[in-house]
Design a protein around this motif. Sequence first.
Motif, PDB file in Angstrom:
ATOM      1  N   GLN A 221       0.818  -1.208   0.000  1.00 23.57           N
ATOM      2  CA  GLN A 221       0.000   0.000   0.000  1.00 23.57           C
ATOM      3  C   GLN A 221       0.850   1.256   0.000  1.00 23.57           C
ATOM      4  OE1 GLN A 221      -3.344  -0.497  -0.256  1.00 23.57           O
ATOM      5  NE2 GLN A 221      -3.489   1.678  -0.713  1.00 23.57           N
ATOM      6  N   VAL A 224       1.800   1.852  -3.541  1.00 19.83           N
ATOM      7  CA  VAL A 224       0.636   2.344  -4.283  1.00 19.83           C
ATOM      8  C   VAL A 224       0.353   3.799  -3.929  1.00 19.83           C
ATOM      9  CG1 VAL A 224      -1.857   2.085  -4.578  1.00 19.83           C
ATOM     10  CG2 VAL A 224      -0.395   0.071  -4.572  1.00 19.83           C
ATOM     11  N   GLU A 297      -5.502   2.159 -10.549  1.00 24.33           N
ATOM     12  CA  GLU A 297      -5.306   1.647  -9.195  1.00 24.33           C
ATOM     13  C   GLU A 297      -6.067   0.337  -8.990  1.00 24.33           C
ATOM     14  OE1 GLU A 297      -6.246   2.762  -4.508  1.00 24.33           O
ATOM     15  OE2 GLU A 297      -7.052   3.985  -6.137  1.00 24.33           O
ATOM     16  N   THR A 302      -3.075  -1.934  -7.475  1.00 19.77           N
ATOM     17  CA  THR A 302      -3.391  -2.719  -6.275  1.00 19.77           C
ATOM     18  C   THR A 302      -3.309  -4.224  -6.515  1.00 19.77           C
ATOM     19  OG1 THR A 302      -4.751  -0.931  -5.379  1.00 19.77           O
ATOM     20  CG2 THR A 302      -5.135  -3.147  -4.512  1.00 19.77           C
TER      21      THR A 302
END
Length: 368
Positions: A221, A224, A297, A302
């Motif tokens: 995360q 990202v 995303e 992700t």
Amino acid sequence: MSAAGDSDREFIARSVRWGITLAVAGMLLLAALFLLKAALTPLIAAFALAYLLDPLIDRFEARKVGRPVAIFVLVGLSMALALASAFFLLPRISHEIAQLGHRLPGYLEATLAWVAPRLKSWGIDVPASIDASLEALRSGGLSVPLETLRKVLEGALLSITGTLGALVGMLVIPVIAYYALVEFDRIKAWFLELVPIPYRERVVAKASTINALIAGFIRGQLIVCGLLAALYAIGFSLIGIDLAVGIGLLAGLLAIIPYVGGAVALSVASALCLLRYGIDIHIVLVVGWYTLVQTAEGLVLTPRIVGHSVGIHPVAVIVGLLIGGDLLGFLGLLVAVPLTAVIQVFVRDLLEAYWGSSLYSGEAELGS
């Protein structure tokens, strides 16, 4: 009494014992975190950094690089990257804020010129310009009470003091992280020795599961979030949105909370776009770029970086961050995801035990 009934009573008694034990341990842990949150924040941040860097250190060791050397290089590079980002981003954001401040009176004038006729048509009298609004406030006897001024000054002083404390904490973090990484394997072995021998195998298995959840989520995360911040900043800068880098950075930081970062990016960028350009092609470009980034995303970033099998539900992450932030501030945000992963693993085990029990299957009633 049947054997199934005895098994049900044993399952319920064991569940109650574990529930009481975990509840008491959780309350004691939360109380300690609440009382010591100011001191524990840099300490836990340092251990979080050590936790994230330890797998890289192990890879260096596998290639015959000394652990102290690898730690020094990685911690140094991490802090240098953080400082370089700050030196690059802070002047840029400061410049954007100055530009926005210079343009804001014109934006407000244009907005007031558009809104005022419509409000007057509804019988609402408003000043025709910003200068007229300020004059109306002055003629109305606008004053700032001394008590309010005192509170503002006190708040500013506390803010400065808190900032200095935060800077000291940030300087301590790399030092603690270095020593934590040096002793990381010994710390894990020491905690394992505290576990009773009959339970060690089960504890190691659960710790591995929790580690996979936390590592998969946090490391992925963070990558990202950085990519989203860069994409929003670059795209909004090319479109010509004020405060584009600031919006991108804020959206990237908030992207750790599912759906929040994108919502902030769209709403703030749209508002600034409308102030500067009104309703034209720019607002279409903002919405289009937001849609493209969100699609990337969801379909690319992700799945490929975080993965589908991380296992921490987005709602659980949101609830954990909200509760942790409300109870413990920034410290709560640091520990929210790990605690959520731990709770999720134990709840899953409890449910599996319940689904496999005769109480759930009804064998107890059938055999009675």
